[in-house]
Each structure stands twice: as C-alpha cells, then as structure tokens.
Design a protein around this motif. Structure first.
Motif, PDB file in Angstrom:
ATOM      1  N   ALA A 145       0.900  -1.154  -0.156  1.00 29.70           N
ATOM      2  CA  ALA A 145      -0.244  -0.011   0.310  1.00 29.70           C
ATOM      3  C   ALA A 145       1.078   1.559  -0.333  1.00 29.70           C
ATOM      4  O   ALA A 145       0.502   2.297  -0.324  1.00 29.70           O
ATOM      5  CB  ALA A 145      -1.079  -0.065   1.242  1.00 29.70           C
ATOM      6  N   ASP A 168       3.552   3.907  -4.033  1.00 28.20           N
ATOM      7  CA  ASP A 168       2.979   4.992  -4.729  1.00 28.20           C
ATOM      8  C   ASP A 168       3.562   6.016  -5.141  1.00 28.20           C
ATOM      9  O   ASP A 168       4.355   6.276  -3.723  1.00 28.20           O
ATOM     10  CB  ASP A 168       1.751   5.687  -3.082  1.00 28.20           C
ATOM     11  N   ASN A 198       2.519   1.478  -8.079  1.00 30.41           N
ATOM     12  CA  ASN A 198       1.511   2.005  -8.110  1.00 30.41           C
ATOM     13  C   ASN A 198       0.038   1.023  -7.011  1.00 30.41           C
ATOM     14  O   ASN A 198      -1.139   0.793  -7.491  1.00 30.41           O
ATOM     15  CB  ASN A 198       0.510   1.738  -8.945  1.00 30.41           C
ATOM     16  N   LYS A 199       1.008   0.658  -5.324  1.00 29.25           N
ATOM     17  CA  LYS A 199      -0.028  -0.093  -4.716  1.00 29.25           C
ATOM     18  C   LYS A 199      -0.499  -1.138  -4.766  1.00 29.25           C
ATOM     19  O   LYS A 199      -1.537  -2.049  -4.797  1.00 29.25           O
ATOM     20  CB  LYS A 199      -1.287   0.827  -4.180  1.00 29.25           C
ATOM     21  N   GLN A 200       0.485  -1.482  -5.835  1.00 29.46           N
ATOM     22  CA  GLN A 200       0.129  -2.941  -6.349  1.00 29.46           C
ATOM     23  C   GLN A 200       1.120  -4.650  -7.123  1.00 29.46           C
ATOM     24  O   GLN A 200       2.077  -3.803  -7.161  1.00 29.46           O
ATOM     25  CB  GLN A 200      -0.777  -3.393  -7.800  1.00 29.46           C
TER      26      GLN A 200
END
Length: 632
Positions: free
Chosen positions: A72, A75, A108-110
């Motif tokens: 998470a 970013d 990108n939080k993935q």
C-alpha cells in the motif's frame, strides 16, 4: 536517470511488526529523496532464523498483513522486499502449510508479476541446506514447484518490468543463494540474462557474516556482472539472529557491482544505512573499492564480536556482566572485549585462586582489572574445595559395591573438576545473581573441540563469545586490542607471553613453564582440520599426510612442528588418537550442553557443526597405515 535506494537495516527475527515500522520509515524517507526504487533484504519482514515459528499460521498471517501495508506504500515509488509467501490451498511434501521464501515487487500500490508467473512474486530457486541453513525444511523452491507443474525450471525464472518515468526497466530479481550457484546445476542470473534484455539484477539477501566470505562474494558477484554485462545490486541486512545454539551476525556490506564487475558502491558493515545510487551508473562512480573492504582478518573478527556481543546483550536485556579472570589470555581478551561494549562500571572481574594459582597470574589479573577500570574481587576457593573433598571422602555410601565403594577416594583429576565447578557454579553464578548480571564462558575453540573444560564448570555461562576462535586468533585479538583499540597495553604483555595453563594442579605450574596439554601451535590446526575443512579430515587423512611428509602444509601450521613435538610415529599416533577420541567422544556431549556460541568462522559449533553422539571411528585404511608404523 533514475535513483535507487538500497536499504541495509537491522531485521529483528520473529518481529514482523517492528520490521514493518522500520520499512515504512525508510520508504517515507526515500520518497522525500525522490527515489524511484527502494530495495529491502531477504525476509525483511519476518527475519530468517526463527526456527519452527515458520509452522505457526497466526504468525504467517501477521507477515502477510505487514506485506500488504508495504504494498500500500508503493505510491510514487517501486518497492522490492523479501517476505514469506503462503499458498493456503497447498501443502509441502511433509504435509505442512505451503510456504515460499519470496521476493515481492510492488508499484502503484499493486504487486507485479513476472511473465507467465504462477504467483505475483519471485521464489527462491536455490535452497541452501548446509552449515546454518535449513531452507528446505520450511520452504518450497522454484525447482520443486517446476517439478510439481511438470515444467522446465527456466520457465519459472523470469524478470519483472517496472515503468520508471514512463520508461520500461527490466529487472532480474533473485534471493541470496541464487547468486551462489557454482555447485548447482542451474544459474538463475544467467537464465534471467539469457535474452540480453535485463537492465539490472537485484539480489536481496540474508547472509550471515563469516570470516573471508565477503572476499568470495566479491569474486562471485563481480564475475556474474561482468559475464552478463549487467549491473548487480546486492542488499543484505544487519543485526544478529540465532538458531538456538549458534548466534550469527549479519554484517550488511551491501554492494553495487557495475557491468564490468567493478564495485560501484559499498555500505560499511554493521551499519543501518540507506544508500542512493544513480542508474545508469556513471563511469566515474564505478571505481574499485575492494581495497577498502576487509583488509585485516583480526579487525573483522573484532567488529563481528563486539557487534554480536553488544546486540546479544540488548536482546536478552542484560546490562551487567561477571567475568572470571585467571591472569591468562582467554579471560583477559574476554574482559577487554566486554569493556568496549558495556561500561566498565557494569563489569565485575573476579579472580578465584586456589593453592595452585601463582602470584604471577594473580598479579596479572589485578593489573588487567586496574587497566580496564572494572570492579574487581578476589574470591579464594581453596577452603570450599577442601571442604567439598573432605565431605565426599567422609561420607559413607550405603549399599556399596565393588564398583561404588563405601568410602570414596578423590583423585587429582576429580579435584581439578571440583575446582572448576566451584569457580563457575558457585562463585561466578552466585555473584552474577547477587548483582543482577550474567557470567561469561571464556572457552576458545581448541578447548571446545576436545572438551578441555569442565561441565557445569568453566564451560558454563550465558554466552561463549570466544568459542569460535582458535588460540592463535585469541593472541592476535589481544595484540589488536592493545595496539588498535585501546592504544596501550591494557592486556599486560606478560599475559600474552605466559604459558597457557588452567592452574588446576602442581603439574600446571606456570612459573615452571608447565601448562595445558594442548600444544596450540600444532593442535589448533589439527583440530581445525577436523571441523572447518569442507571435506573434514579424519585420522586416516592425518596419518597419510604424516606418512608422505605433507602434514604441516595440509594443516597450515608452521613447518617443523611435528618433529619438534613428536619423537617418533608411536608418539605421534598416540597423540592423534588421544585427541580424536575426545573430539568425537565426550567432547560432543559437552558441546551439546555448552552455552550459545557466537559464530565467526566457516564452521562454528552448534547448529552449524551438526553432531551426533557416536563413538570414535577409525577407518580401515587408517588401521592399515597405523599397523605399518607401529605394528599393532
């Protein structure tokens, strides 16, 4: 141009919540410094040596939760980190929950996946199951997964693609042992670089310190970078971890290798640090720094010991230490080391003389304490030893037999053991309890090898910090402490010069030049061949080398020692068998009950040197050569 942040930090074994807090702090700082990628070590979340905690589902779920928090945070920055990965729908071959030693790439939080990947993470391919490592006990490897899926393992080793500033960056991601492939049938790095499209290799590691290991890694990883014409970033952790009987330091020494194999960046050992690297590497940055790395073995040993002892004391919340000092070299080095780690006012040095201790060693013990500025006490033991012996000899044994007589007779050997136990089990343990401290074990590796110590006596203590050092290394450390650390002779020169002796009987009178039965200039190297050679030496090897005149060369000791110490083959063989019988006999039982040992060598006692309590064994070839020499 992109900025890569390499995070060398202290990973606390079995403490994922604490590690997560640190990781998130590093990520926050890296974002402020406009880093594009941040990399953390292998098993950065759970730690590495945590034993069968790996079999706790609740612990694994905590690790997964921490992993989600890190993802998470991805970013505006790409994050590469090590964690355990769990497939809750599968089992390992032993029926336990399926786990992987994994590398995660988040952006990108993935989580990102490599091409045709089964999972959204990379799996450690090469599992070490030697020395302190036991990976296959807990984790499923890429090779095992390939067999299960009926695929070629090469199909499962693929690079990831990041997009940095809108441009693709192809990264090869491997874990620790995957870079040490010389004795494996495959090379993960070569597989990742086979199509020449990989831009950079990241190796995340949990690599414990071993004397000389970094030199080998520089050779191996420099060759990988040069042969594949690709930069390689190695990220290791610092801190200490243990597997019960052996404590390991993690020195970090994270390194960046340029595509030509030169060292472009290097993190100093045992320091938490975030290093920022500009990629592609500038030519003026790619300079060889290897000459500044591990120049001196004794200096490296000193760093490992002081760091390891200090961290261990913190882990067990011990602030005060009691050290028995005899006036000899081992206890003097122990006292000088501890005095650099905790303040001298928290150290109590204790001399415990009997009638066999000379005024020479008693004076040297007092001089050492004064030089170090530590609290000092003299607790004579002769009265209590005499009382114990008298109590035993005057005690009537009921239902006596021919094997256990009605009245005991205490031999000189038994009296020596009584002295050793009185010093440790009574005096040191009692004083430590009285001041809220622990007491040390000062044994060296030669003594530990052959059990030249007393169970519940001088082999006792909370930590055997010197038990992975041979006697010649103890002497080297004493000189280093005086010259380089204290800049004066805190360890009196007479301590270094005096004959090593336990002073437990009249036969060990140091003033008459009598000392230990171990001839350290020779036996250090003999015992080392039993333990530290990858192909361990046995009496067969030793006797064959003796026969062909190559023994000293093979052992690495000073030429001429064998003739100096042994008058004829019978004398040599008797000595060899005496120590081999102890090494592979009673000494094993003593080592199993010994305190934890702080590892610095390529084979430390404990979990590193795995032992069974077998009786001594002599091979057929040994018996043949022995008969040739002495006819029986």
């Amino acid at each position: 141009m992109m900025k890569i942040c390499s995070c060398q930090f202290e990973v606390e074994a079995g403490q994922p919540a604490k590690n997560l807090e640190k990781i998130l702090s590093f990520i926050k700082e890296a974002k402020k410094n406009n880093a594009d990628i941040i990399i953390f070590p292998e098993m950065a979340v759970p730690g590495y040596f945590i034993g069968d905690t790996w079999d706790s589902s609740s612990f694994l779920r905590d690790c997964e939760y921490c992993g989600q928090k890190i993802i998470a945070a991805a970013d505006g920055i790409a994050i590469i980190f090590g964690n355990v990965a769990v497939d809750w729908h599968k089992r390992n071959r032993d029926g336990r929950q399926r786990k992987y030693n994994a590398l995660f790439v988040a952006q990108n939080k993935q989580l990102l996946s490599a091409e045709n990947s089964v999972y959204p993470f990379a799996i450690k391919t090469l599992h070490p199951n030697y020395r302190e490592f036991d990976d296959s006990r807990y984790f499923y490897s890429t090779a095992m997964l390939a067999t299960e899926l009926k695929k070629d393992v090469r199909e499962l080793i693929k690079p990831f693609t990041l997009f940095i500033k809108g441009k693709p960056l192809v990264i090869g991601c491997i874990l620790c042992e995957d870079g040490w492939n010389d004795d494996y049938p495959i090379s993960p790095i070569d597989i990742l670089c086979a199509d020449k499209k990989t831009d950079i290799i990241f190796n995340i590691s949990a690599s414990p310190y071993t004397l000389g290991k970094n030199h080998k890694r520089h050779r191996v990883f420099s060759r990988h970078a040069q042969m594949n014409n690709v930069p390689l970033v190695y990220v290791n952790k610092v801190g200490i971890q243990n597997n019960g009987k052996t404590i390991y330091t993690f020195d970090g020494s994270s390194t960046v290798y340029a595509a030509d194999g030169s060292i472009a960046d290097y993190a100093m050992p045992y320091q938490e640090t975030a290093r920022y690297i500009e990629f592609p590497l500038k030519k003026e940055v790619a300079q060889n720094l290897a000459s500044d790395i591990e120049k001196d073995d004794i200096a490296c040993i000193y760093k490992a010991l002081t760091y390891g002892i200090g961290k261990f004391l913190q882990k067990i919340h011990m602030k005060k230490v009691v050290i028995g000092i005899s006036g000899g070299i081992d206890s003097a080095v122990a006292a000088a080391l501890y005095s650099r780690i905790i303040s001298p006012e928290n150290i109590l040095l204790v001399n415990m003389p009997s009638v066999y201790n000379s005024s020479t060693t008693k004076d040297l013990a007092r001089e050492l304490a004064e030089n170090l500025g530590c609290a000092y006490a003299v607790v004579p033991i002769q009265e209590s030893v005499d009382y114990t012996i008298r109590q035993f000899t005057e005690t009537k044994i009921h239902h006596a037999s021919s094997d256990i007589p009605e009245q005991l007779k205490i031999t000189s050997f038994t009296a020596e053991n009584i002295q050793a136990r009185d010093r440790s089990a009574r005096v040191l343990a009692g004083l430590a309890a009285a001041i809220g401290a622990g007491f040390t074990c000062n044994a060296n590796k030669a003594e530990t090898s052959v059990g030249y110590s007393t169970l519940y006596g001088d082999q006792s203590g909370f930590l055997a910090a010197l038990a992975d050092l041979w006697k010649y290394q103890i002497y080297g450390l004493a000189l280093y402490l005086n010259k380089e650390i204290y800049k004066k002779d805190v360890i009196p020169q007479a301590v270094i010069d005096i004959v090593p002796s336990a002073e437990l009987s009249a036969d060990q009178n140091v003033d008459e030049g009598r000392g230990d039965p171990i001839k350290y200039p020779y036996h250090d190297y003999l015992f080392r061949s039993f333990v530290e050679r990858w192909d361990k030496a046995t009496p067969e090897d030793i006797l064959l080398w003796y026969e062909n005149g190559s023994l000293e060369e093979k052992l690495g000791c000073r030429p001429g020692l064998v003739k100096e110490y042994f008058t004829d083959p019978t004398d040599f063989i008797n000595d060899l068998e005496h120590w081999w019988n102890l090494f592979s006999g009673m000494a094993v039982a003593k080592r199993i009950q010994a305190p934890p040992i702080l590892a610095v060598s390529r084979r430390a006692y404990g979990f590193d040197q795995r032992e069974a309590q077998n009786t001594p064994y002599y091979t057929r070839r040994y018996r043949e050569v022995r008969q040739h020499f002495i006819g029986k």
